[in-house]
Scaffold this active site. Structure first.
Site, PDB file in Angstrom:
ATOM      1  N   LYS A 192      15.294 -11.077  35.478  1.00  0.00           N
ATOM      2  CA  LYS A 192      15.194 -11.360  36.991  1.00  0.00           C
ATOM      3  C   LYS A 192      14.374 -10.556  37.882  1.00  0.00           C
ATOM      4  O   LYS A 192      14.713  -9.586  38.114  1.00  0.00           O
ATOM      5  CB  LYS A 192      16.332 -11.652  37.601  1.00  0.00           C
ATOM      6  CG  LYS A 192      16.246 -12.604  38.810  1.00  0.00           C
ATOM      7  CD  LYS A 192      15.521 -12.543  40.007  1.00  0.00           C
ATOM      8  CE  LYS A 192      16.295 -11.285  41.042  1.00  0.00           C
ATOM      9  NZ  LYS A 192      15.237 -11.073  41.896  1.00  0.00           N
ATOM     10  N   GLU A 267      18.901   2.077  36.047  1.00  0.00           N
ATOM     11  CA  GLU A 267      17.869   3.064  36.057  1.00  0.00           C
ATOM     12  C   GLU A 267      17.544   2.990  37.814  1.00  0.00           C
ATOM     13  O   GLU A 267      17.027   1.973  38.342  1.00  0.00           O
ATOM     14  CB  GLU A 267      16.334   2.392  35.669  1.00  0.00           C
ATOM     15  CG  GLU A 267      16.688   2.402  34.042  1.00  0.00           C
ATOM     16  CD  GLU A 267      16.164   3.737  33.197  1.00  0.00           C
ATOM     17  OE1 GLU A 267      15.980   4.909  33.826  1.00  0.00           O
ATOM     18  OE2 GLU A 267      16.226   3.666  32.168  1.00  0.00           O
ATOM     19  N   CYS A 301       9.929   5.645  41.105  1.00  0.00           N
ATOM     20  CA  CYS A 301      10.995   6.287  41.085  1.00  0.00           C
ATOM     21  C   CYS A 301      11.079   7.647  41.137  1.00  0.00           C
ATOM     22  O   CYS A 301      12.038   8.445  41.379  1.00  0.00           O
ATOM     23  CB  CYS A 301      12.009   5.534  40.076  1.00  0.00           C
ATOM     24  SG  CYS A 301      11.190   5.252  38.508  1.00  0.00           S
ATOM     25  N   GLU A 400      16.071   8.980  49.361  1.00  0.00           N
ATOM     26  CA  GLU A 400      14.925   8.426  48.695  1.00  0.00           C
ATOM     27  C   GLU A 400      14.111   7.684  49.733  1.00  0.00           C
ATOM     28  O   GLU A 400      14.725   6.771  50.512  1.00  0.00           O
ATOM     29  CB  GLU A 400      15.127   7.425  47.590  1.00  0.00           C
ATOM     30  CG  GLU A 400      13.958   7.045  46.776  1.00  0.00           C
ATOM     31  CD  GLU A 400      14.338   5.897  45.833  1.00  0.00           C
ATOM     32  OE1 GLU A 400      15.066   5.129  45.832  1.00  0.00           O
ATOM     33  OE2 GLU A 400      13.640   6.214  44.761  1.00  0.00           O
TER      34      GLU A 400
HETATM   35  P1  NAD Z   1      16.651  -3.380  44.994  1.00  0.00           P
HETATM   36  O1  NAD Z   1      17.636  -2.712  44.503  1.00  0.00           O
HETATM   37  O2  NAD Z   1      16.414  -3.898  46.405  1.00  0.00           O
HETATM   38  O3  NAD Z   1      16.335  -4.674  44.268  1.00  0.00           O
HETATM   39  C1  NAD Z   1      15.947  -4.683  42.837  1.00  0.00           C
HETATM   40  C2  NAD Z   1      16.231  -5.920  42.055  1.00  0.00           C
HETATM   41  O4  NAD Z   1      17.545  -6.412  42.222  1.00  0.00           O
HETATM   42  C3  NAD Z   1      15.614  -7.245  42.507  1.00  0.00           C
HETATM   43  O5  NAD Z   1      15.036  -7.920  41.635  1.00  0.00           O
HETATM   44  C4  NAD Z   1      16.446  -7.625  43.590  1.00  0.00           C
HETATM   45  O6  NAD Z   1      16.379  -9.239  43.633  1.00  0.00           O
HETATM   46  C5  NAD Z   1      17.639  -7.558  42.708  1.00  0.00           C
HETATM   47  N1  NAD Z   1      19.071  -7.847  43.434  1.00  0.00           N
HETATM   48  C6  NAD Z   1      19.234  -7.638  44.751  1.00  0.00           C
HETATM   49  N2  NAD Z   1      20.552  -7.557  44.994  1.00  0.00           N
HETATM   50  C7  NAD Z   1      20.992  -8.300  43.946  1.00  0.00           C
HETATM   51  C8  NAD Z   1      22.302  -8.930  43.650  1.00  0.00           C
HETATM   52  N3  NAD Z   1      23.343  -8.780  44.528  1.00  0.00           N
HETATM   53  N4  NAD Z   1      22.498  -9.330  42.296  1.00  0.00           N
HETATM   54  C9  NAD Z   1      21.609  -9.167  41.551  1.00  0.00           C
HETATM   55  N5  NAD Z   1      20.383  -8.711  41.696  1.00  0.00           N
HETATM   56  C10 NAD Z   1      20.219  -8.327  42.947  1.00  0.00           C
HETATM   57  O7  NAD Z   1      15.197  -2.232  44.665  1.00  0.00           O
HETATM   58  P2  NAD Z   1      13.816  -2.544  45.125  1.00  0.00           P
HETATM   59  O8  NAD Z   1      13.715  -2.249  46.566  1.00  0.00           O
HETATM   60  O9  NAD Z   1      13.087  -3.673  44.850  1.00  0.00           O
HETATM   61  O10 NAD Z   1      13.235  -1.350  44.422  1.00  0.00           O
HETATM   62  C11 NAD Z   1      12.943  -0.038  44.835  1.00  0.00           C
HETATM   63  C12 NAD Z   1      13.945   0.782  43.929  1.00  0.00           C
HETATM   64  O11 NAD Z   1      14.018   0.901  42.676  1.00  0.00           O
HETATM   65  C13 NAD Z   1      13.883   2.361  44.425  1.00  0.00           C
HETATM   66  O12 NAD Z   1      15.324   2.787  44.536  1.00  0.00           O
HETATM   67  C14 NAD Z   1      13.400   2.992  43.064  1.00  0.00           C
HETATM   68  O13 NAD Z   1      13.603   4.282  42.982  1.00  0.00           O
HETATM   69  C15 NAD Z   1      14.170   2.052  42.369  1.00  0.00           C
HETATM   70  N6  NAD Z   1      13.268   2.269  40.907  1.00  0.00           N
HETATM   71  C16 NAD Z   1      13.856   2.878  39.762  1.00  0.00           C
HETATM   72  C17 NAD Z   1      13.352   3.031  38.410  1.00  0.00           C
HETATM   73  C18 NAD Z   1      13.932   3.953  37.506  1.00  0.00           C
HETATM   74  O14 NAD Z   1      13.486   3.581  36.284  1.00  0.00           O
HETATM   75  N7  NAD Z   1      14.630   4.710  37.780  1.00  0.00           N
HETATM   76  C19 NAD Z   1      12.110   2.359  38.372  1.00  0.00           C
HETATM   77  C20 NAD Z   1      11.436   1.735  39.638  1.00  0.00           C
HETATM   78  C21 NAD Z   1      12.178   1.476  40.536  1.00  0.00           C
END
Ligand code: NAD
Length: 510
Positions: A192, A267, A301, A400
């Site tokens: 997803k 992650e 990230c 962050e």
């Molecule tokens: P987010 O947590 O808002 O969303 C990530 C995903 O989770 C999306 O697909 C979203 O639809 C889904 N999601 C949200 N609520 C959910 C729920 N209740 N149930 C299931 N899925 C749900 O993150 P974002 O704003 O899209 O991305 C930015 C974040 O991602 C930053 O914190 C960044 O550091 C992190 N990130 C981490 C890595 C890593 O490998 N450590 C890599 C890239 C990004």
């Protein structure tokens, strides 16, 4: 801007058409597009701020269909030989290479990623499948010399259907990063992607369907996290949950996985310390510090968002970075010269701006940037920003930001640098710049982070483990470690003699 926005929306429609039949956006389930029936989700062009396309949320219905397809894809995948699986995974890499230009353009247009970065990331996706193709027939078990007449051997088995949830900042890169090890280990996938950037993940699923991969091996869901994503995580046939995203959502997902007693790989975010000692090659360190925070407009990230600088060179580094920040070419993600594109979405732009404004209110000094860059009045551009004189308890120094905002913090000794670096709940990445080889390795040992660079920043490889400590998550999703994370061991006991001295736990009467 209206005409520009319309041309871009038309180009996007053409690119979608290359991958999705009739250009319809919907979940890709067993190689077919299933349009959603839930609320409309708009895709917005980060360069113009205008609508690019829209689609309907797939919701729980699409999640159920995707999991059912993955369950049958899993059975068919397991029935193949390991070498056949390896050949198919290799073929997926070749599909990605053959369509690299279109995939990169689709990513640049729909995720606002500079085309040169998008091209590089698509190339890395091909490498991910090529790397794991080689592993598919090398997942071996072991034989344990147990103290009885049994043959005890250990098999490494796939888990079944894996649900993966990914964020918006590097959509196709993250999809490849998670899908390749999962299927190499013998699992089937429901992915997803972020509702804001689903297109290249959908395209990848369609490319996988063009290979000999069994139907349902990789399915991609379109929809919001709390609708489609949550339904997939909760589904009883999901055997492993992999989440890449923010700490807050990670907590919710880990909770849902715990309710179903499902293992989870997380992650999450970071606030990585990039540490510059006075003895470093300062030209290289300054360049590295720029790349660490400004590439990808800081939406990475592992971004080096805290620059820890030894006091003797602090003023010099702030000046160098401040000057550099104003010179990096920003603009249209589709332009070859663009090094920094816009912020991915308006919500994120506002969050960045609020954090920067709050730091100024609290007494920090903006050495460069802050707010919208001159000449880029549309879209979600944020100027590369350098913040000096921030206190350690300010949000810009410990939260962050996920934007092109660097907080510079001076230090006086190696011990203090380590203490500042580790004074965070996160533990994703870090770096040290120094010519002292002993100190470099001491820093690598002392800083709490899943990835650490010495006189370098941001290089990662599918061959090497990647993941976090603490609030940055747990589990590793690349290299050999990912294969292990995507499998479970089974211990098999075989009695080798007809009349063993000890049977079923009891000594035999003789
Ligand atoms: P987010 O947590 O808002 O969303 C990530 C995903 O989770 C999306 O697909 C979203 O639809 C889904 N999601 C949200 N609520 C959910 C729920 N209740 N149930 C299931 N899925 C749900 O993150 P974002 O704003 O899209 O991305 C930015 C974040 O991602 C930053 O914190 C960044 O550091 C992190 N990130 C981490 C890595 C890593 O490998 N450590 C890599 C890239 C990004």
């Amino acid at each position: 801007m209206n005409a520009v926005a319309a041309t871009r929306a038309r180009r996007l429609a053409e690119l979608i058409q290359l991958f999705l039949p009739e250009g319809r956006i919907g979940s890709v389930i067993a190689g077919e597009v299933m349009p959603g029936s839930g609320e409309e989700i708009e895709l917005v062009d980060a360069f113009t701020g205008r609508r690019l396309a829209a689609y309907a949320d797939g919701g729980a219905q699409a999640a159920d269909a995707a999991i059912a397809a993955a369950a049958s894809g899993f059975a068919a995948w397991r029935a193949l030989t390991a070498s056949a699986r390896g050949r198919i995974i290799w073929a997926i890499g070749q599909q990605v290479r053959a369509h690299a230009a279109a995939l990169a353009e689709l990513e640049a247009l729909s995720a606002g990623k500079p085309i040169r970065d998008a091209r590089a990331e698509v190339g890395r996706v091909a490498e991910m499948f090529e790397y794991y193709a080689g592993w598919a027939d090398k997942i071996e078990g072991s034989v344990i010399p147990v103290p009885s007449s049994h043959l005890n051997y250990v098999r490494r088995e796939p888990l079944g259907v894996v649900t993966q949830i990914t964020p918006w900042n590097a959509p196709i890169f993250t999809a490849g990063w998670q899908i390749a090890p999962a299927i190499a280990a013998g699992n089937a996938v429901v992915l997803k992607p972020s509702e804001l950037t689903p297109l290249t993940s959908l395209a990848l699923a369609m490319l996988i369907a063009r290979t000999e991969a069994p139907a349902g091996l990789v399915n991609v869901l379109t929809g919001q996290g709390h609708t489609a994503g949550a339904a997939a995580v909760r589904h009883p046939l999901t055997r492993l949950v992999v989440f890449v995203g923010s700490v807050g959502t990670g907590r919710i997902i880990a909770g849902m996985a715990a309710e179903g007693l499902k293992p989870v790989i997380l992650e999450l975010g970071g606030k990585s310390a990039n540490i510059v000692f006075a003895d470093a090659d300062l030209d290289r360190a300054a360049l590295g510090a720029q790349a660490a925070i400004f590439s990808g407009a800081g939406q990475s990230c592992v971004a080096g968002s805290r620059l820890l600088v030894e006091r003797a060179v602090h003023a010099e580094m702030v000046e160098r970075l401040g000057k550099a920040a104003t010179r990096i070419p920003m603009g249209d993600p589709l332009a070859e010269t663009t090094q920094i594109g816009p912020i991915g979405n308006l919500r994120q732009w506002r969050r960045i701006d609020e954090l920067v404004a709050a730091s100024v209110r609290d007494g920090a000094r903006i050495a460069a940037g802050g707010g919208r860059p001159k000449g880029l009045d549309d879209g979600f551009f944020y100027a590369p920003t350098v913040i000096d004189e921030a206190r350690a308890d300010m949000a810009v120094a410990c939260e962050e930001i996920f934007g092109p905002v660097l907080t510079v913090i001076p230090f006086d000794s190696e011990e203090e640098a380590v203490a500042i670096a580790n004074a965070t709940e996160f533990g994703l990445a870090g770096a040290a710049w120094t010519r002292d080889v002993g100190r470099a390795h001491r820093m690598a040992g002392a800083v709490r982070a899943g990835t650490f660079w010495i006189n370098a920043y941001k290089t990662i490889s599918v061959m090497s483990p990647f993941g976090g400590f603490g609030a940055s998550g747990h589990g590793r999703s690349s290299g050999l470690e990912a294969l292990h994370a995507y499998t479970a061991t089974k211990s098999v006991w075989v009695e080798t003699v007809a009349n063993p001295p000890v049977a079923f736990g009891y000594a035999q009467e003789r």
